[in-house]
Design a protein around this motif. Structure first.
Motif, short mmCIF file in Angstrom:
data_model
loop_
_atom_site.label_atom_id
_atom_site.label_comp_id
_atom_site.label_asym_id
_atom_site.label_seq_id
_atom_site.Cartn_x
_atom_site.Cartn_y
_atom_site.Cartn_z
N ASP B 159 0.81 -1.22 0.00
CA ASP B 159 0.00 0.00 0.00
C ASP B 159 0.84 1.27 0.00
O ASP B 159 0.50 2.24 0.66
CB ASP B 159 -0.97 0.03 1.20
CG ASP B 159 -1.83 -1.21 1.22
OD1 ASP B 159 -2.21 -1.64 0.11
OD2 ASP B 159 -2.09 -1.73 2.30
N VAL B 160 1.92 1.23 -0.72
CA VAL B 160 2.66 2.47 -0.91
C VAL B 160 1.85 3.31 -1.89
O VAL B 160 1.37 2.81 -2.90
CB VAL B 160 4.06 2.20 -1.49
CG1 VAL B 160 4.80 3.51 -1.72
CG2 VAL B 160 4.84 1.29 -0.57
N ASP B 161 1.65 4.58 -1.57
CA ASP B 161 0.90 5.44 -2.48
C ASP B 161 1.37 6.88 -2.27
O ASP B 161 0.81 7.61 -1.48
CB ASP B 161 -0.60 5.30 -2.20
CG ASP B 161 -1.43 6.07 -3.21
OD1 ASP B 161 -0.84 6.62 -4.16
OD2 ASP B 161 -2.66 6.12 -3.04
N CYS B 162 2.43 7.23 -2.94
CA CYS B 162 2.88 8.61 -2.79
C CYS B 162 3.20 9.22 -4.15
O CYS B 162 3.45 8.52 -5.13
CB CYS B 162 4.06 8.72 -1.83
SG CYS B 162 5.54 7.94 -2.40
N ILE B 163 3.13 10.53 -4.18
CA ILE B 163 3.38 11.27 -5.41
C ILE B 163 4.64 12.10 -5.20
O ILE B 163 4.72 12.86 -4.23
CB ILE B 163 2.18 12.19 -5.74
CG1 ILE B 163 0.95 11.35 -6.00
CG2 ILE B 163 2.49 13.07 -6.93
CD1 ILE B 163 -0.33 12.15 -6.10
N SER B 284 10.52 3.99 -6.78
CA SER B 284 10.15 3.02 -7.82
C SER B 284 10.61 1.63 -7.43
O SER B 284 9.91 0.64 -7.65
CB SER B 284 10.79 3.41 -9.15
OG SER B 284 10.39 4.69 -9.53
N GLY B 285 11.82 1.58 -6.84
CA GLY B 285 12.33 0.29 -6.40
C GLY B 285 11.44 -0.36 -5.36
O GLY B 285 11.31 -1.58 -5.30
N LEU B 286 10.74 0.47 -4.57
CA LEU B 286 9.89 -0.08 -3.51
C LEU B 286 8.69 -0.83 -4.05
O LEU B 286 8.14 -1.70 -3.39
CB LEU B 286 9.37 1.06 -2.62
CG LEU B 286 10.35 1.75 -1.70
CD1 LEU B 286 9.63 2.86 -0.96
CD2 LEU B 286 10.97 0.78 -0.73
N VAL B 287 8.22 -0.46 -5.24
CA VAL B 287 6.97 -1.05 -5.72
C VAL B 287 7.16 -1.95 -6.93
O VAL B 287 6.20 -2.35 -7.56
CB VAL B 287 5.92 0.03 -6.06
CG1 VAL B 287 5.53 0.80 -4.83
CG2 VAL B 287 6.43 0.96 -7.15
N GLY B 288 8.39 -2.28 -7.28
CA GLY B 288 8.54 -3.26 -8.35
C GLY B 288 9.50 -2.87 -9.44
O GLY B 288 9.64 -3.59 -10.43
#
Lengths: 424, 383
Positions: B159-163, B284-288
């Motif tokens: 549930d990472v969701d940042c801009i 970016s690395g955190l989510v794939g």
């Protein structure tokens, strides 16, 4: 000295305006761009413009009464035509006493530069004031008894609110939107007594009778101050003449009551006469307000651009709106040096007909067209304008206030349907 | 090298025409219903025919990714026409002139762009890279990367969701470096109030538009007291205009640590140039990885949609293994930007569905499928 400062301050602004109107300027410079180039007169900082990837952020203040439903229609239509505008909706709760919402709305307009608004209700003070009015009056000898100046004679908005200014007036004053423009052009599809009226009303929007300085100096004697300043008169007069020049108008008529109010209206009149000399190509005359009203209903075709102070502007614009077929058709524009707010032409909330699907959405849609034009989205503005023209004048899909039988949604659906036709 | 890349490119372009047709005929029945439904909703198509979009395939696997997007667009019958330019710094002889590309983007207002490779040593001795030239020419000052956990992509954090919003026309990327004395090189980092205010306002306006609650300014003002100090002050100044959005500041080193240990605390982040680049890649690395994160660059007038983490993945060129998710999400964002929301949702849902099903995965997500497999899977999930 004062004159020198004034010319120094005002001249660059004129250059900016002239730059936009001259043929040499690139066609892509929209009013929105000019608004961000205008040098700062008041002590304030220029905020970067809210335009990202070709899309504009615009504050939407639905206000009370029929505002929210009309805004809904505008959003539907914008979605349909793909207008590159993102609305930031700020709801102002009429039942809250404090001005937090209004202050927030003003802040959002400051940062977006452009707003689209319905009429904001100032209801809470009504109850608040009527109960305490008498008590207050007896308690104090001298206190600010501020009339909530409503421009229209609609019954549902009350007119008395001590200490609290009208939220609409507060908005205009805070954003220093000194000029109000109302384009009054006949709709051939709406049957009225006079045909082919084309008048532009330009009204001083921030001072005059709306200065909201009233007091009871002695018990039973109330003084109301009407403030006219040379600088604001000059700004609005210059705005009027520039407007006439830019839009190819022939004549500017200054409306006043200088025979009675020799100093205040006299100043306004003198200023406009002085500026008229700078625009020899535009004819200038003046007319006393009472005569003006008579002429308007009898022979409206003699008028082109009309320039006037605050209260007269309110009266005259409502007269002309009546001539053209009611409150639901025309749209008005408030201009400051850095901000522009678009709204329906007559400032009625229409609470009585809210939610009944009979409100005329044309005024709000016209305001949104003005807004698109201001932002420089001429394609979308033209598309929508043609669709509205077709709906009102050719298909004659009209709400009851204009003599039709259609509901609000019928009108909106007809416009959406016509967008497809005029697009090809 | 240039010959190979030219042939690869040509083959790809030709291939795209052939396969595109094939795909179109197979998918046509399936999509007819979709498109009938679309007509009533989106009218840009009926209004002015079709939308034109500039297309820069870029280097490395860029052309393969772009080709995947084109196939999906064809299959979904999306009313967008591409104006394609081969634009590259590593192949200067084949590259279209900068002016042509800039004019095209300025005219179309939208662009979808693969990644441009940046050589460590310039051919001409210039300090500005082609990417920077393009950004400066179009004044693409704001880079937005929306880092969001994707369904069924296994990562350490959920549930990472940042801009992340990055200023990308000044700061360390001003290309002002000189050797004042032999052995001493000075590199200038430029921070201006105007551009800092502009990016700060962009960040806050973006937060408002997306309904976000918090904006975090990332800086290093404790060391660079004047430069980053100005950036921070500008952000604080702008924050006053947004009383309903929480504003906080964080030093970049702490920020990177927080990002890997507790990324859920972040909402919208606004950063100067170089920090933004680093944080973008980290997030970016955190989510794939680079293959799944979409980004976009905005000027006042135009928008360029490109991958969030810019890697050319040259090792995969021609091997048909790169992940086109990022580019497909870019294209979906592009469609939303031009008000084709229904199409945008269609592509986004299809990509999410394929990822959620987990049957077709490219190598970077632990699968064995090819780029083409993934593209076809997306096409078949278009509803």
């Amino acid at each position: 000295m004062a004159v020198r400062i004034l010319t120094r301050l005002v001249l660059p602004e004129i250059k900016g305006a002239a730059f936009a109107s001259s043929a040499a300027a690139p066609a892509t410079l929209s009013d929105f761009d000019v608004q961000h180039k205008t040098p700062v007169i008041r002590k304030q900082k220029l905020i970067p413009k809210a335009q990202y990837g070709g899309r504009h952020a615009v504050t939407m203040l639905p206000g009370g009464g029929i505002g929210p439903e009309c805004m809904g229609y505008v959003r539907d239509i914008f979605k349909y035509i793909g207008a590159p505008v993102d609305f930031e909706v700020v709801d102002i709760d009429p039942n809250v006493d404090n001005d937090d919402d209004v202050q927030y709305a003003i802040t959002t307009i400051k940062r977006n530069g452009v707003g689209l608004k319905g009429n904001i209700e100032t209801k809470s003070e009504a109850a608040y004031v009527t109960s305490r009015n008498v008590a207050l009056r007896n308690e104090l000898d001298m206190y600010a008894y501020v009339l909530n100046c409503k421009s229209s004679g609609n019954i549902e908005t009350k007119s008395e609110a001590a200490y609290v200014t009208s939220r609409n007036v507060a908005l205009r004053n805070e954003l220093d939107m000194y000029a109000y423009v109302l384009n009054c052009k006949s709709f051939p599809g709406v049957s009225t007594r006079h045909k082919d009226i084309d008048i532009t009303i330009i009204r001083q929007n921030t001072e005059g009778e709306y200065a909201m300085l009233e007091h009871e100096s002695v018990r039973g004697v109330i003084e109301s101050m009407k403030v006219v300043t040379a600088s604001n008169s000059e700004r609005v007069a210059r705005f009027a003449f520039e407007f006439a020049k830019k839009n190819g108008k022939k004549k500017v008529t200054t409306v006043h009551k200088a025979n009675i109010m020799k100093l205040s209206d006299g100043l306004f009149l003198e200023t406009s006469r002085r500026l008229a000399k700078e625009y020899p190509e535009i004819e200038h005359n003046d007319m006393i307000i009472d005569n003006c009203c008579m002429q308007l209903v009898a022979k409206p075709h003699q008028f082109d651009v009309m320039l006037m102070t605050n209260l007269y502007g309110s009266i005259v614009s409502n007269v002309v709106c009546g001539l053209l077929g009611g409150a639901g058709l025309l749209s008005g524009r408030n201009y400051g040096d850095h901000y522009a707010v678009f709204e329906p032409g007559t400032r009625n909330t229409g609470t009585a007909i809210a939610g009944k699907n009979v409100a005329n959405p044309i005024a709000m849609i016209n305001a949104s067209i003005d807004m698109l034009e201001h932002l420089g989205h001429h394609y979308h503005a033209e598309l929508l304008r043609r669709a509205v023209h077709r709906t009102v004048n050719e298909d004659r899909v009209l709400t009851p206030d204009c003599g039709g039988t259609a509901s609000s949604t019928d009108v909106v659906n007809s416009i959406i349907g016509n967008i497809g036709h005029v697009g090809h | 090298m240039s010959l190979i890349s030219r042939n690869v490119f040509r083959a790809l372009v030709q291939g795209s025409q052939h396969v595109g047709k094939g795909v179109h005929t197979t998918a046509v029945n399936k999509d007819k219903n979709v498109c009938f439904a679309q007509h009533t909703i989106s009218t840009l198509q009926t209004k002015e025919g079709r939308i034109k979009c500039t297309l820069i395939p870029g280097d490395g696997v860029g052309p393969e990714m772009v080709y995947s997007v084109q196939e999906v667009f064809k299959a979904a019958n999306i009313p967008v026409d591409f104006e394609s330019f081969f634009f590259s710094e590593v192949n200067p002889t084949l590259s279209a002139p900068l002016e042509d590309v800039v004019n095209s983007i300025a005219k179309n207002k939208i662009c979808i762009k693969g990644i441009l490779a940046t050589p460590d040593f310039s051919h001409t001795g210039e300090l500005q890279t082609l990417n920077m030239k393009l950004r400066n020419a179009l004044d693409l000052y704001a880079n937005v990367v929306h880092v969001k956990s994707l369904p069924n992509v296994k990562c350490r954090h959920h549930d990472v969701d940042c801009i992340i919003i990055r200023e990308q026309t000044e700061g360390e990327y001003s290309a002002l470096e000189h050797e004042s004395v032999p052995g001493v090189v000075e590199c200038l980092k430029i921070i201006t109030a105007a551009k800092s205010e502009r990016i700060a306002k962009f960040a806050f306006d973006y937060a408002v538009k997306m309904g976000r609650k918090k904006v975090t300014a990332v800086h290093k003002a404790n060391i660079m007291k004047l430069g980053d100090g100005l950036f921070l002050r500008s952000c604080e100044e702008m924050a006053k205009l947004y009383p309903r959005i929480q504003f906080e500041k964080m030093i970049v080193d702490n920020c990177t640590m927080q990002m890997v240990s507790n990324p859920n605390q972040f909402d919208v982040m606004v950063t100067p140039n170089l920090y933004g680049n680093i944080v973008d890649n980290l997030a970016s690395g955190l989510v794939g990885g680079a293959g799944v994160v979409a980004g976009a660059s905005y000027s006042a007038e135009c928008a360029v949609f490109e991958q969030g983490a810019r890697h050319i993945f040259s090792g995969a060129v021609g091997k048909n293994i790169a992940n086109p998710t990022a580019m497909l999400l870019c294209s979906a964002n592009l469609l939303a930007h031009v008000n084709l929301h229904s199409y945008s949702k269609m592509i986004k849902n299809a990509v999410n569905k394929v990822l959620a099903d987990g049957k077709v995965r490219t190598k970077d997500l632990g699968g064995q499928s090819t780029t083409k497999d993934f593209t076809y899977a997306v096409i078949h999930s278009l509803v």
